[in-house]
Design a protein around this motif. Structure first.
Motif, mmCIF file in Angstrom:
data_model
loop_
_atom_site.group_PDB
_atom_site.id
_atom_site.type_symbol
_atom_site.label_atom_id
_atom_site.label_comp_id
_atom_site.label_asym_id
_atom_site.label_seq_id
_atom_site.Cartn_x
_atom_site.Cartn_y
_atom_site.Cartn_z
ATOM 1 N N LYS A 39 0.824 -1.205 0.000
ATOM 2 C CA LYS A 39 0.000 0.000 0.000
ATOM 3 C C LYS A 39 0.864 1.263 0.000
ATOM 4 O O LYS A 39 0.591 2.218 -0.741
ATOM 5 N N TYR A 42 2.499 1.927 -3.388
ATOM 6 C CA TYR A 42 1.566 2.513 -4.356
ATOM 7 C C TYR A 42 1.347 3.992 -4.071
ATOM 8 O O TYR A 42 1.358 4.823 -4.981
ATOM 9 N N ILE A 136 -2.311 -0.577 -9.164
ATOM 10 C CA ILE A 136 -3.552 -0.521 -8.385
ATOM 11 C C ILE A 136 -4.281 -1.853 -8.462
ATOM 12 O O ILE A 136 -4.991 -2.247 -7.515
ATOM 13 N N THR A 137 -4.102 -2.607 -9.551
ATOM 14 C CA THR A 137 -4.674 -3.951 -9.621
ATOM 15 C C THR A 137 -4.060 -4.844 -8.548
ATOM 16 O O THR A 137 -4.768 -5.616 -7.880
ATOM 17 N N VAL A 139 -2.833 -3.827 -5.706
ATOM 18 C CA VAL A 139 -3.353 -3.357 -4.426
ATOM 19 C C VAL A 139 -4.764 -3.871 -4.186
ATOM 20 O O VAL A 139 -5.091 -4.381 -3.110
ATOM 21 N N ARG A 140 -5.621 -3.755 -5.204
ATOM 22 C CA ARG A 140 -7.017 -4.168 -5.030
ATOM 23 C C ARG A 140 -7.142 -5.675 -4.822
ATOM 24 O O ARG A 140 -7.989 -6.144 -4.041
ATOM 25 N N LEU A 141 -6.341 -6.454 -5.525
ATOM 26 C CA LEU A 141 -6.379 -7.902 -5.318
ATOM 27 C C LEU A 141 -5.904 -8.267 -3.914
ATOM 28 O O LEU A 141 -6.492 -9.147 -3.259
ATOM 29 N N ASP A 143 -6.137 -6.276 -1.324
ATOM 30 C CA ASP A 143 -7.251 -5.852 -0.479
ATOM 31 C C ASP A 143 -8.300 -6.956 -0.390
ATOM 32 O O ASP A 143 -8.774 -7.303 0.694
ATOM 33 N N TRP A 144 -8.674 -7.479 -1.569
ATOM 34 C CA TRP A 144 -9.744 -8.483 -1.616
ATOM 35 C C TRP A 144 -9.327 -9.747 -0.862
ATOM 36 O O TRP A 144 -10.122 -10.308 -0.091
ATOM 37 N N CYS A 147 -9.473 -9.080 2.779
ATOM 38 C CA CYS A 147 -10.871 -8.997 3.196
ATOM 39 C C CYS A 147 -11.481 -10.385 3.338
ATOM 40 O O CYS A 147 -12.253 -10.643 4.277
ATOM 41 N N GLN A 162 -14.785 -5.381 4.228
ATOM 42 C CA GLN A 162 -14.214 -4.323 3.392
ATOM 43 C C GLN A 162 -14.174 -3.007 4.159
ATOM 44 O O GLN A 162 -13.173 -2.277 4.124
ATOM 45 N N ASN A 166 -10.729 -1.037 5.075
ATOM 46 C CA ASN A 166 -10.548 0.341 4.608
ATOM 47 C C ASN A 166 -10.248 1.262 5.776
ATOM 48 O O ASN A 166 -9.362 2.116 5.720
#
Length: 267
Positions: A39, A42, A136-137, A139-141, A143-144, A147, A162, A166
């Protein structure tokens, strides 16, 4: 989930580490470390570094799932074919464990690891140079995946997991809270100039509209905000203020000031 259900100023509110307290520490410590580093990379715009952190995150997470479903895992430091391991986990009997651990997370890990290897993150001469979309892909993966772990091991609905992550990651990393389409600086005692830099740091790869910065800081008058806050920051080269688009981008000097001065300030 209503915003009022969770106070990020509450000293008893959870951390990522505590949210994953049921995950053995040998995995949890590594997962949290690499997630935070991903994180932060990024946010700094260090997109190549995102791939390295994402790779370590994947290598740790796949080992944890091995341990959880099979009772043992490849030793840390031993090279593994991550996607082969993911396919093996997916082939386990349905009764072995949670479907997300067997199928969904391993598939996400395999995709993330392939992206890391093929998009210029890890090797000279890869197919394409890494860029903000790839980063960012990653990061989002991550994150998921995190989660999902929180959802499974804290027995929470995905939406609440989520919201939890966050809130936790915002409090732990920046002191900037995204809420209801706005952003608020939670770090106390900052000047308006420092608040602007911190807000722009949270959007390090994108220009931020001046009207958004004005609204987020809740400065009293736009004219004074431009004259007393934005103009000096632009003059000192902490930001680049484009008056044609009325948007601003934080400069490398601004990033350095945030990382060496603002983030370390005590409330």
């Amino acid at each position: 989930m209503p915003i009022t259900n969770m106070s990020i100023n509450d000293p008893k509110s959870p951390t990522i580490d505590s949210a994953l307290s049921s995950v053995p520490s040998v995995f949890r410590v590594r997962l949290v470390k690499y997630y935070r580093e991903l994180k932060q990379a990024y946010i700094r715009g260090a997109f190549d570094a995102c791939g390295s952190r994402a790779g370590k995150f994947c290598e740790t997470l796949i080992r944890f799932i091995q341990q959880e479903l099979e009772g043992s895992h490849a030793p840390f430091g031993q090279q593994i074919n991550l996607c082969s391991v993911a396919r093996k986990l997916e082939g386990l009997p349905q009764t072995t464990g949670n479907e997300s651990l067997r199928v969904f997370i391993p598939r996400a890990i395999c995709f993330l690891y392939t992206l890391r290897n093929k998009r210029g993150f890890a090797h000279v001469g890869a197919d394409l140079d890494s860029d903000p979309i790839d980063a960012i892909t990653c990061v989002r993966l991550a994150d998921w995946c995190l989660c999902e772990l929180i959802r499974i091991f804290k027995n929470l609905p995905l939406e609440e997991a989520q919201t939890l992550i966050n809130t936790i990651s915002t409090r732990e990393s920046l002191g900037v809270w995204p809420v209801a389409g706005k952003k608020r600086v939670l770090k106390k005692g900052l000047s308006y100039k420092d608040q602007v830099l911190l807000l722009m740091y949270s959007e390090v790869t994108e220009a931020v509209l001046i009207e958004d910065l004005f609204e987020w800081t809740e400065y009293s008058r736009m004219k004074d905000f431009r004259h007393h806050v934005l103009a000096p920051l632009h003059r000192d080269r902490f930001i680049e203020w484009d008056k044609d688009t009325d948007a601003a981008l934080i400069s490398p000097l601004g990033v350095h000031k945030v990382e060496t001065e603002i983030l370390s300030k005590q409330p």
